[in-house]
Design a protein around this motif. Structure first.
Motif, PDB file in Angstrom:
ATOM      1  N   CYS B 148      47.271  33.245  45.491  1.00  0.00           N
ATOM      2  CA  CYS B 148      46.303  32.237  45.930  1.00  0.00           C
ATOM      3  C   CYS B 148      44.951  32.699  45.425  1.00  0.00           C
ATOM      4  O   CYS B 148      44.806  33.838  44.973  1.00  0.00           O
ATOM      5  CB  CYS B 148      46.288  32.125  47.451  1.00  0.00           C
ATOM      6  SG  CYS B 148      45.688  33.579  48.288  1.00  0.00           S
ATOM      7  N   ASP B 255      43.171  32.012  40.645  1.00  0.00           N
ATOM      8  CA  ASP B 255      44.096  31.721  41.745  1.00  0.00           C
ATOM      9  C   ASP B 255      45.178  32.781  41.933  1.00  0.00           C
ATOM     10  O   ASP B 255      46.258  32.491  42.438  1.00  0.00           O
ATOM     11  CB  ASP B 255      44.720  30.327  41.593  1.00  0.00           C
ATOM     12  CG  ASP B 255      45.314  30.114  40.228  1.00  0.00           C
ATOM     13  OD1 ASP B 255      45.411  31.101  39.466  1.00  0.00           O
ATOM     14  OD2 ASP B 255      45.686  28.979  39.915  1.00  0.00           O
ATOM     15  N   SER B 292      49.847  30.741  49.891  1.00  0.00           N
ATOM     16  CA  SER B 292      50.379  30.343  48.597  1.00  0.00           C
ATOM     17  C   SER B 292      50.586  28.820  48.490  1.00  0.00           C
ATOM     18  O   SER B 292      50.170  28.230  47.501  1.00  0.00           O
ATOM     19  CB  SER B 292      51.610  31.198  48.289  1.00  0.00           C
ATOM     20  OG  SER B 292      52.664  30.460  47.864  1.00  0.00           O
ATOM     21  N   SER B 295      46.784  27.233  48.485  1.00  0.00           N
ATOM     22  CA  SER B 295      45.864  27.394  47.358  1.00  0.00           C
ATOM     23  C   SER B 295      45.867  26.213  46.368  1.00  0.00           C
ATOM     24  O   SER B 295      44.798  25.739  45.985  1.00  0.00           O
ATOM     25  CB  SER B 295      46.171  28.710  46.637  1.00  0.00           C
ATOM     26  OG  SER B 295      45.163  29.052  45.751  1.00  0.00           O
TER      27      SER B 295
END
Ligand code: FES
Ligand SMILES: [Fe+2]
Lengths: 317, 357
Positions: B148, B255, B292, B295
């Motif tokens: 993320c 990310d 996760s 994100s």
């Protein structure tokens, strides 16, 4: 979703799949949904996205009072309205402004199917007539429109009926009948016999009656005496990433011969999870061409809403 | 109590008399796009000291390659691998020789990302619970990864109400007699203090520190150094132990996050000292199960605003400060207006007598 602008009712789950034990994640196209059963056993549908920090609600749990609780910070929502009911540790201050809610969707359950409409204000659909005992779910890595096209061009790529061999020959080409798209395909029993291209007659046919808005298809298998040997309802729904989620229910009819009795053993119907892609690309668009033409014509000729209306009309068996 | 139109509440503004005029609108706070934020001119943790030897290892900050190794015992970082055939131009982040500014402190190797001329040890975050020269046992450290963005991971940390749900099996459930949350901040840092009275005892302390009482008083501090995405998570448990954690969230890409974790449990009992750092492996996977899927939902602008409760005041302040800093950087202003290396012991309420080096 439909050309007329009205949102259809999609069969997103079988009744057995929606429980008060754990949330079920499904989608309609790019829209993720979470389904569960509340304390009264009523099926509920919210957007699978917590409005607090966007975590999927399907990772949470169902409380004894029937609310769904996000697994991240524990916010709880009521399924009927989507409204926030509780934030942990807030003690007495549990009244929230109306904007504090998750997106709720219209949901209806009948005939062993759970249907969701993305328009929260949609009128309830007419209920399915009966609940067929056999059922299943298959996820297929192909777009929904392509799945339906293949169903019309070569159903053997997608479904399996025990002992039945689909032929390329049609009893009647695709036509519109009461707002549904209807076609009848000749079939043979599996086994050794005179090849289909040289057969004068076929012992069975499979009829397909599809809703033009959703592709929900009723599929009766009949013999030459017009005895219904098996009936299935198949619902291909567009899911995330071009996957098609196919839910189906089926029941065996009153076939008396050897083949008919064989159908009565176990589960004689299946939707394939995997498709022979090489065979798929070789199969030629024939009936599906009519399907697309007819669908387009129905959409333009009907009064606004008529196409979507069709999807609410259950097909009489 | 709940108001999506109000700005986050300022309890106390530590460094300034009044809150500075923010450059960022409220809307942007409630539907921010952390994925777009790239922070420059900062030290980022890239490795534990023990992880760097003679052979270059590859790290990344915002996808920019950092090859790290030791020359004569000193850690160095370069944009190109020594054996690499140069196929690309040198970036603006390294000197003429393609080297990044590097520091080694607190047992961590830090790489500077930004204008190399601006690199200054004065911009290294203060971590007063870690020995400046490093040397804590290896079991107190770990490398954890999160798929993320780094700000999502830090938002997770600054809203500790999530711990009662996601980590209940490690740190105990949400039951307590009272819970207060305070926020302190300047232009480079934010500090959140959460005080809980008579909270259910953390299972991990029950089992491994031998705490018999059913409840404990807890003071948890989260301090984030905005630019370097480094956080301090410091828990004081009564009865119980002092557990300060260095929780950096290095953005390897916009990310993907890497954490060179250091938890100083030197003061705890033998068993807890070893067990607690290991709990991090479980806790980080629990966090990841939420951050996760979260994100990607913060990668594109959306008109829909996130909802919040009063427990989110620090998180919202964090969003605001990050956006203000990003806006300044977008305007070409990379100067530090506040000192991040000044000892923060008092701000985090560190029991200094336990951490003398
Ligand atoms: S994201 Fe659902 S409660 Fe916070
Ligand atoms: Fe966490």
């Amino acid at each position: 979703m439909t050309e007329s602008g009205l949102q259809p009712w999609w069969i997103v789950a079988r009744s057995e799949e929606v429980t008060s034990r754990e949330p079920l994640s499904v989608d309609i196209g790019a829209q993720p949904l979470v389904l569960w059963r509340d304390a009264e056993g009523i099926a509920r549908a919210l957007e699978d996205r917590c409005p607090h920090r966007r975590a999927p609600l399907s990772l949470g749990c169902i409380r004894d009072d029937g609310w769904i609780q996000c697994g991240y910070h524990g916010w709880s929502y009521d399924g009927a309205t989507g409204r926030l009911k509780q934030i942990p540790n807030m003690k007495g201050e549990q009244r929230f402004p109306p904007v504090y809610k998750a997106q709720a969707f219209a949901i209806a359950e009948s005939g062993g199917f759970v249907r969701v409409c993305l328009d929260p204000a949609a009128a309830a659909p007419a209920p399915e007539v009966s609940t067929m005992a056999l059922s299943g779910t298959a996820h297929v890595a192909i777009e929904q429109a392509a799945w339906i096209a293949a169903l019309y061009d070569d159903p053997a790529l997608l479904i399996d009926i025990r002992g039945v061999r689909f032929t390329p020959y049609l009893m009647s080409e695709l036509r519109e009948e009461g707002g549904l798209l209807v076609m009848e395909r000749s079939c043979q029993w599996a086994g050794l016999h005179w090849p289909a291209p040289f057969s004068a007659d076929f012992p069975i046919t499979v009829l397909t009656r599809s809703d033009p808005a959703t592709g929900r298809t009723e599929l009766p298998l009949r013999d030459d005496q017009f005895t219904t040997l098996l009936t299935a309802v198949i619902a291909p729904v567009p899911a995330a990433r071009g996957v098609t989620a196919v839910r189906w229910r089926a029941e065996v009819g009153r076939g008396s011969g050897l083949h008919g009795r064989l159908l009565g053993l176990g589960t004689p119907f299946a939707v394939r999870e995997a498709i022979d892609a090489a065979a798929l690309r070789r199969s030629k668009p024939s009936a599906s061409t009519h399907y697309d033409d007819l669908r387009a014509r129905l959409a333009t000729s009907s009064t606004p809403g008529a196409t979507a209306e069709l999807s609410r009309t259950p097909v009489a068996a | 109590m709940l108001d999506i139109l109000s700005r986050p509440q300022d309890q106390i503004d530590l460094q300034h008399g009044a809150a500075p005029k923010p450059a960022t609108s409220l809307n942007a706070v409630n539907n921010w796009v952390p994925h777009d934020i790239v922070m420059r001119d900062s030290w980022f943790p890239i490795a534990h000291s023990y992880g760097i030897g003679k052979t270059p290892v590859r790290r990344a900050i915002y996808s920019q390659p950092y090859f790290v190794w030791r020359e004569g015992g000193k850690a160095v970082a370069a944009e190109f691998h020594p054996a690499e055939a140069r196929m690309r131009e040198k970036s603006i982040y390294t000197d003429a020789a393609g080297r990044y500014p590097v520091m080694e402190h607190y047992g961590v190797v830090w790489g500077w990302f930004g204008n190399p001329q601006a690199a200054d040890p004065a911009h290294l975050p203060s971590l007063p619970f870690l020995p400046p020269q490093g040397g804590l046992p290896k079991y107190m450290t770990a490398t954890q990864r999160f798929d993320c963005s780094a700000p999502i991971s830090l938002e997770n940390l600054i809203d500790l109400t999530h711990a009662d749900f996601l980590h209940a099996d490690v740190v105990g459930d949400e039951r307590s007699d009272s819970e207060t949350i305070e926020t302190f901040y300047d232009s480079e840092t934010i500090t959140m203090v959460r005080t809980l009275v008579n909270k259910s005892v953390a299972p991990i302390m029950k089992f491994f520190s031998g705490i018999r009482q059913p409840t404990q008083n807890v003071r948890q501090v989260i301090r984030i150094y905005l630019r370097s995405h480094c956080a301090i998570a410091y828990g004081r448990f009564e009865p119980g132990d002092d557990v300060p954690l260095f929780h950096p969230c290095t953005p390897e890409t916009r990310d993907r996050t890497r954490m060179e974790m250091v938890m100083n449990t030197s003061n705890a009992g033998l068993l807890f000292r070893h067990i607690m750092p290991m709990a991090g492996y479980k806790v980080s996977r629990q966090d990841s199960s939420m951050t996760s899927p979260q994100s990607p939902r913060y990668m594109r602008p959306t008109a829909r605003k996130d909802l919040h409760s009063r427990f989110d005041a620090p998180g919202q302040r964090y969003r605001l400060l990050m956006q203000d800093l990003a806006a300044r950087q977008a305007g070409g202003d990379f100067a530090y207006r506040d000192n991040v290396s000044e000892d923060c012991s008092d701000i985090i309420g560190l029991r200094k007598e336990l951490f003398r080096f």
